[in-house]
Design an enzyme around this catalytic site. Sequence first.
Site, PDB file in Angstrom:
ATOM      1  CG  MET A 683      -1.907  -1.209   1.164  1.00  0.00           C
ATOM      2  SD  MET A 683      -3.089  -1.207   2.519  1.00  0.00           S
ATOM      3  CE  MET A 683      -4.123   0.174   2.085  1.00  0.00           C
ATOM      4  CD  GLN A 948       0.719  -1.444  11.070  1.00  0.00           C
ATOM      5  OE1 GLN A 948       0.059  -0.416  11.053  1.00  0.00           O
ATOM      6  NE2 GLN A 948       0.246  -2.618  11.511  1.00  0.00           N
ATOM      7  CB  THR A 949       6.615   0.772   5.264  1.00  0.00           C
ATOM      8  OG1 THR A 949       6.087  -0.382   4.620  1.00  0.00           O
ATOM      9  CG2 THR A 949       7.820   0.380   6.084  1.00  0.00           C
ATOM     10  CB  CYS A 950       1.380   0.481   3.793  1.00  0.00           C
ATOM     11  SG  CYS A 950       2.190  -0.799   2.817  1.00  0.00           S
ATOM     12  CG  PHE A 951      -1.079   2.045   7.102  1.00  0.00           C
ATOM     13  CD1 PHE A 951      -2.125   2.401   6.277  1.00  0.00           C
ATOM     14  CD2 PHE A 951      -0.794   0.691   7.273  1.00  0.00           C
ATOM     15  CE1 PHE A 951      -2.893   1.438   5.650  1.00  0.00           C
ATOM     16  CE2 PHE A 951      -1.554  -0.277   6.642  1.00  0.00           C
ATOM     17  CZ  PHE A 951      -2.603   0.091   5.821  1.00  0.00           C
TER      18      PHE A 951
END
Length: 982
Positions: A683, A948-951
């Site tokens: 994401m 959580q790299t996507c967020f």
Amino acid sequence: MLCYWGAQIREGLGLEQQDKVKHGNCGIRSMCPKTKVQDMSAGRSFVGFVRDGKVSVLRLRSEEDNHDGKLKHLQLKNDRIRLIVCGGDGAVLLAYGGNVLIMDKSTVCRPLKGLDNRQVIQIACGDHHSMALTHDGHVFVWGDNSHGQLGLEKDHPGSPSAQHVKSLSGVPLAQISAGGDHSFGLSLSGVVFGWGKNSAGQLGLGDTTDRHVPTVVKSLNQKKTVSISCGGEHTATLSKGGTVFTFGSGVSGQLGHKSFRDEHHPRVVAELWGSEVSQVTCGRHHTLVSVASSKRIYSFGCWMQGKLGNCKMIKKSVPFPVDLSTQCNHEYTIEKLIAGENHSFALSFKVLGNKSAKSKPNPIREVLTLNDRMIDRWVSDRDSWAAIKKEIKKVFSSTACLNGSFLKASRDEHDFELAEKAFSKLLENEKVTSKVVEVVQQMLQSLNPNPFGEESLRLYILLPELIRRLQKQQRTELTEALASKILELKPAVRKVLEKYWSKLPDDCLKSLVKLFRKPSAEMIGQVSRGEMNQDTHHLENFMQILQMIYQVCCSANRDFTNRDFIIHEINDLLDTLQATMEDLDGFDYYETDLKNYYIGIIKILFKFPFAADTESKWRMFRYLRDEWIQRSQDRFILNDDVSTLSINRESVLTDTLEYLRQGTHSFSNELKVVFVGENGIDMRGLSAEFFSLLFQSLLKWEKKVLEVHESSLVWFNPDGMQDDSDFYYLGVICGMALYNHHHINLDFPLALYKKLLQLSPTLNDLEELSPVEARSLKSLLEEDEDEVLEMLSLDFMVKGQELIPNGNQILVTKSNRWNYVDLYVDTVFNKSVKNQFEHFSRGFFKGCPLDFWKMFHPEELKQLLQGSPKYEWKELQQCASYENCSASEELIKNFWTVFFEFTEENKRKLLTFLYGTDRVPEGGFSQRSMKISQLNCPDPEDRLPVAQTCFGRLILPKYSDINTLRDKLMHAISFCEVFGRG
């Protein structure tokens, strides 16, 4: 007093009794007629006189008729005549009311047809054609057109009625002149136009080709010409300082150049240099000049029949004084010289003190021009409204009148201060203002998209000064009309207008920017407020004009910044688009008319990168990319297989190149990355990390497509040992990063982004890439001593490459060093890597399949791809938000204490751990979310932090003390590549 000499003529000319005529030396006669002569002219068949508004003509001897006629008084009914000009067989008369009468060889007079009651201010007469200049600046011609002397295009037949010379419309003329079969016009600024017969070079154009339309005599530019006189086949011009130029037939010495050859270019009459000539007039084969300061007349040319007035029965190819009486020299001032076919005349008036007893009998009148006194008369209602309306229409409907208005004394530019005061005064009277606006609107509709001559463009400079002072509605309407007309101009003409703009004072140029920026902002504001949903061609027109001005400012190095052009309402439009898309969430909003309308406006704005700030352009790019993706998905069935990349961390570069070479990837879709053996869902976090790893691998690539310079910046390896495909796929990867809104971990110089935007790198760009190399070149340019340059023994070679043919044999000197430096920079950034960049560029366009990125300036494009070079760590803390905790809790305080203790390298490692990249987004950390979440669990000391790299979420177990948090965080950012990443 009237002096005359030349061929035999009736004694006293019929103006005075024979015994009242005085005989001087060299056949010169003089007399003082009882009734003063206001104007006179001599042609081939007649001499004409104007006295008290009445006309008398005297027929001259001819080969068929050896007797002079008697002085004949013309019966002209109620017309009072102001001027007479005699030509080949007849004459043209100008009445005080501006009417024109034609006298034929039988002395019958008739009104000239075709002028439509226009007021004529000047007339001219050649052998077989005539000219008239009207008060509103139009030139009319009639007669024979065998050599193009009417200026009405090639093969146009002659005409007995007046014909408009449309090509001269808009040129504010100061004078017209007609010769044997050629014609001239002189503008207020001293630009000379010639046309007609050119067999002897009498047009001064450097050849002997006839011209059928007015042509600028470029060799007389900058000579400040103030008058022109045409002879039979030669021409003379007089410059402001009194310098005389002649050209054309010289067979009789009438050019005064000490020779009898023709001259095809204007040439100074050297013998008159420094004499400050005040008048020059051409006869058929001779020329007369007058010097006011010495009250002397000089003549040169054909001597026959004594028309030179110097007793020498030979051709005179240099100026020679005319032997006037002592009485004439001291008591009278010469006001007008007349040179006919075989006669010469000097009309003089007595001097009283320091002034002439009579002003110039018929001073040359110019076209009507707008001025402060005229406007003062309008707004004060001193005249009737009918008269005021008529005058307003005459001035504002004539481009020539406007182009000649408010010129400085030099007449080569406008006096903006005077125009500003006059226009401000004009706005004091609402009725006058409304009429002016009405007439200007009509005038704009009739403008020629290909006007003749630079001066015809001056109204495009003057009108904005008027328009910007009007009320909003009137201002907008006229601005729209003006913008449309500017864009209709032919490209070459527009370049001339841009040259005018480049010379404007800063305050006038800024006012011009505001004139077109303000309605643009208003229209965009209306759209963002939902008040406008219609054709936006006016907006695009305004933006095109602003782009022209912006490019002028850049080229002329004017003191303008991008802020002067930015339209802040674009942000409001983007907010409205975002709100619209959110309201339509869950619907097929990509097909809604409203959304498409907003996107359509953004597509217009993207063409004009100067109008938006970096953040707005970045938002525009995202919206246009998202729409592009959606359109692609609508055209093709969405297939994740053609946009999902499965990669091993250990072989990220090899796997990526192998995948791209398959040619199955859909670059229009958004990239998704899967790391083999990991369960993370992309994401944006995984793809961000993918690009970070990929560019690290590119720097370590054994093929060495890039080389690291002393500045730590990278540039293409110029040794040519790599495959072309290596540079192509490097470009593809960089293009993919931009298209998918990710950063590259490669520090290219600004020169790369200039080249992508088709701009040329400079020495400053070389200084960024190779400071030592650039400083050496700058020292070379600053060196003043020739000996030092010689000691350097530099030649036109760089790293074994010739900068120019035989460069190894050409030394760098003070005169050619700038060329050397330019070629050096060109070699580094262009020639040495020409093949490499071409393949990289082709790949870049493949990886980013839409060209909306061209809206960015080079500095902005660099920041978008490489991220901001500034790490404002306090900003990161200020932008952070918290989940299951607050900023005041011990865990969070400890976290920030540890973070600010970190070295710069460890802080950037934390960014990579948290976001997958250590690059700062354009606009700083405020453009990237950071959320810290506290994890409440029974064994926090046994757990590591999770990202959580996507967020952009950092999950911190609730550690008991700061030391534990420090150890666990350091371990996570240093060793955890896969664990806990999502």
